[in-house]
Design a protein around this motif. Sequence first.
Motif, PDB file in Angstrom:
ATOM      1  N   ASP A 170       0.857  -1.175   0.000  1.00 44.82           N
ATOM      2  CA  ASP A 170       0.000   0.000   0.000  1.00 44.82           C
ATOM      3  C   ASP A 170       0.901   1.234   0.000  1.00 44.82           C
ATOM      4  O   ASP A 170       1.700   1.448   0.916  1.00 44.82           O
ATOM      5  N   THR A 171       0.792   2.042  -1.034  1.00 40.77           N
ATOM      6  CA  THR A 171       1.682   3.184  -1.221  1.00 40.77           C
ATOM      7  C   THR A 171       1.313   4.389  -0.370  1.00 40.77           C
ATOM      8  O   THR A 171       2.071   5.352  -0.315  1.00 40.77           O
ATOM      9  N   ARG A 172       0.137   4.372   0.247  1.00 38.79           N
ATOM     10  CA  ARG A 172      -0.454   5.509   0.950  1.00 38.79           C
ATOM     11  C   ARG A 172      -0.980   6.572  -0.022  1.00 38.79           C
ATOM     12  O   ARG A 172      -1.467   7.614   0.423  1.00 38.79           O
ATOM     13  N   TYR A 173      -0.881   6.325  -1.303  1.00 37.72           N
ATOM     14  CA  TYR A 173      -1.437   7.217  -2.323  1.00 37.72           C
ATOM     15  C   TYR A 173      -2.751   6.632  -2.839  1.00 37.72           C
ATOM     16  O   TYR A 173      -2.912   5.415  -2.921  1.00 37.72           O
ATOM     17  N   ALA A 174      -3.675   7.508  -3.215  1.00 33.97           N
ATOM     18  CA  ALA A 174      -4.877   7.060  -3.917  1.00 33.97           C
ATOM     19  C   ALA A 174      -4.545   6.747  -5.372  1.00 33.97           C
ATOM     20  O   ALA A 174      -5.063   5.798  -5.946  1.00 33.97           O
ATOM     21  N   GLN A 345     -10.616  -0.541  -3.515  1.00 34.45           N
ATOM     22  CA  GLN A 345      -9.558  -1.546  -3.404  1.00 34.45           C
ATOM     23  C   GLN A 345      -9.142  -1.746  -1.952  1.00 34.45           C
ATOM     24  O   GLN A 345      -8.996  -2.885  -1.484  1.00 34.45           O
ATOM     25  N   ARG A 346      -8.964  -0.647  -1.251  1.00 33.11           N
ATOM     26  CA  ARG A 346      -8.535  -0.758   0.149  1.00 33.11           C
ATOM     27  C   ARG A 346      -9.619  -1.380   1.017  1.00 33.11           C
ATOM     28  O   ARG A 346      -9.323  -2.137   1.955  1.00 33.11           O
ATOM     29  N   ALA A 347     -10.869  -1.079   0.729  1.00 36.45           N
ATOM     30  CA  ALA A 347     -11.970  -1.650   1.512  1.00 36.45           C
ATOM     31  C   ALA A 347     -12.015  -3.165   1.351  1.00 36.45           C
ATOM     32  O   ALA A 347     -12.240  -3.900   2.326  1.00 36.45           O
ATOM     33  N   VAL A 348     -11.805  -3.650   0.139  1.00 36.44           N
ATOM     34  CA  VAL A 348     -11.789  -5.091  -0.091  1.00 36.44           C
ATOM     35  C   VAL A 348     -10.636  -5.729   0.687  1.00 36.44           C
ATOM     36  O   VAL A 348     -10.805  -6.783   1.323  1.00 36.44           O
ATOM     37  N   PHE A 349      -9.464  -5.096   0.647  1.00 36.14           N
ATOM     38  CA  PHE A 349      -8.319  -5.666   1.364  1.00 36.14           C
ATOM     39  C   PHE A 349      -8.554  -5.666   2.871  1.00 36.14           C
ATOM     40  O   PHE A 349      -8.201  -6.637   3.562  1.00 36.14           O
ATOM     41  N   ARG A 350      -9.147  -4.594   3.397  1.00 36.50           N
ATOM     42  CA  ARG A 350      -9.434  -4.570   4.839  1.00 36.50           C
ATOM     43  C   ARG A 350     -10.393  -5.695   5.212  1.00 36.50           C
ATOM     44  O   ARG A 350     -10.280  -6.277   6.303  1.00 36.50           O
ATOM     45  N   VAL A 356      -5.240 -10.820  -3.681  1.00 37.25           N
ATOM     46  CA  VAL A 356      -5.868 -11.577  -4.762  1.00 37.25           C
ATOM     47  C   VAL A 356      -7.377 -11.326  -4.776  1.00 37.25           C
ATOM     48  O   VAL A 356      -8.008 -11.328  -5.848  1.00 37.25           O
ATOM     49  N   ASP A 357      -7.955 -11.056  -3.617  1.00 37.61           N
ATOM     50  CA  ASP A 357      -9.381 -10.724  -3.567  1.00 37.61           C
ATOM     51  C   ASP A 357      -9.642  -9.336  -4.133  1.00 37.61           C
ATOM     52  O   ASP A 357     -10.701  -9.087  -4.717  1.00 37.61           O
ATOM     53  N   VAL A 358      -8.690  -8.448  -3.949  1.00 36.46           N
ATOM     54  CA  VAL A 358      -8.801  -7.117  -4.568  1.00 36.46           C
ATOM     55  C   VAL A 358      -8.837  -7.251  -6.087  1.00 36.46           C
ATOM     56  O   VAL A 358      -9.660  -6.624  -6.765  1.00 36.46           O
ATOM     57  N   VAL A 359      -7.958  -8.105  -6.623  1.00 37.20           N
ATOM     58  CA  VAL A 359      -7.913  -8.318  -8.071  1.00 37.20           C
ATOM     59  C   VAL A 359      -9.220  -8.938  -8.560  1.00 37.20           C
ATOM     60  O   VAL A 359      -9.777  -8.527  -9.588  1.00 37.20           O
ATOM     61  N   ALA A 360      -9.731  -9.920  -7.824  1.00 40.17           N
ATOM     62  CA  ALA A 360     -10.979 -10.569  -8.226  1.00 40.17           C
ATOM     63  C   ALA A 360     -12.137  -9.568  -8.227  1.00 40.17           C
ATOM     64  O   ALA A 360     -12.990  -9.588  -9.129  1.00 40.17           O
ATOM     65  N   ASP A 361     -12.160  -8.699  -7.243  1.00 43.86           N
ATOM     66  CA  ASP A 361     -13.206  -7.684  -7.192  1.00 43.86           C
ATOM     67  C   ASP A 361     -13.079  -6.713  -8.366  1.00 43.86           C
ATOM     68  O   ASP A 361     -14.078  -6.343  -8.992  1.00 43.86           O
ATOM     69  N   LEU A 362     -11.852  -6.316  -8.690  1.00 42.57           N
ATOM     70  CA  LEU A 362     -11.631  -5.434  -9.842  1.00 42.57           C
ATOM     71  C   LEU A 362     -12.114  -6.087 -11.130  1.00 42.57           C
ATOM     72  O   LEU A 362     -12.697  -5.426 -12.000  1.00 42.57           O
TER      73      LEU A 362
END
Length: 372
Positions: A170-174, A345-350, A356-362
């Motif tokens: 997580d880069t801390r950037y949007a 993306q961050r909400a899915v990871f949290r 990999v779940d972030v990618v699947a959601d995307l």
Amino acid sequence: MRTVGVEEELLLVDPKSGGPRSVATRILKNAGGVVAGSDPGRLSGSLEHEFQQQMLETNSAPHADLTELADDIRHCRNRAITAAREAGVRVIASGTSPLPVEPRQFPDPRYLLIAQTFGITASEQLTCACHVHVAVESDDEGVAVLDRIRCWLPVLTALSANSPYWQGLDTRYASFRSQAMLRWPTAGPADVFGSAANYHATVDAMLSSGVMMDKGMVYFDARLSHHVPTVEIRVADVCADAADTVLIAALVRGLVETAASSWQAGGAAPPIPASMLRLATWQAGRYGVGGTLLDPLTLQPRPAADVVADLITHVRPALAESGDEALVEFQAGEVLGRGNGADRQRAVFRRTGHLVDVVADLARVTSGQDAL
């Protein structure tokens, strides 16, 4: 009414691991190769290769009606998804890969020369943008538009921000994509040109310097297209939800029409130095719509929602004339209410703890199976 077209850069990922896959050549073969229109001087719905083998680019046709543009964008995505499925991969619209990746360049002589010249800047470059083209009547009008929209472009970066992860972190950037692009010597905001002659003189000087290889490497935040009669606005991340892409396109067309009208009426371009616009771009890329943005005219920090509202007010007459006002009001409200792509993306990871779940959601959102 001015026509508007959209280029979207998409990532190709493994359906199980979520990591990017270098299969662009195979996908284009499955799709019948690069599909271009009979007139190479116009954008015309196509699927093409990009700098890295883990990417594809889609190009919509130019449209005056944004409902038709939205249909075209979704058609282009579906075409990419279908061809990718035959190669055993999925397509995601994300400004960067959430998972670690080793980029592999597409075997194009120009790309190979860029890689040799620019070293790690090129070899690490795997970012996906949304480029919006809006028709202009002449280079004079186009440069007048570039001079007058430049201060508003960071707001588009904030709305579209969809790249919080880089190499699995997580880069801390949007929008970390907006940061990665600034490694290129020709990227970022430009100063006011004042005339088409000055614009072209600047590009010619950049070419004669030997640093920039060709006109395709003019990576300004906004530029005259060197192959179609448009201005090309390049600040947005590719959006996961096609509805957000249409929002960006509508705002860009509104900005272009508003700027052209101001120029025709003798209005001056805001004399904001590029050094300050770099700060505004950094702020937008860092915080997206979740914090403060720099006011486009005063460059003082203000709540992002207020700055977005000011942008809509600025272009409202143009939106009303084109019939886009309700669309923009609704979709901008959606983004401000639920957040941009980076927030999703961050909400899915949290929630899951797995990229990999972030990618699947995307992948689901990109295909239209789920909405942001």
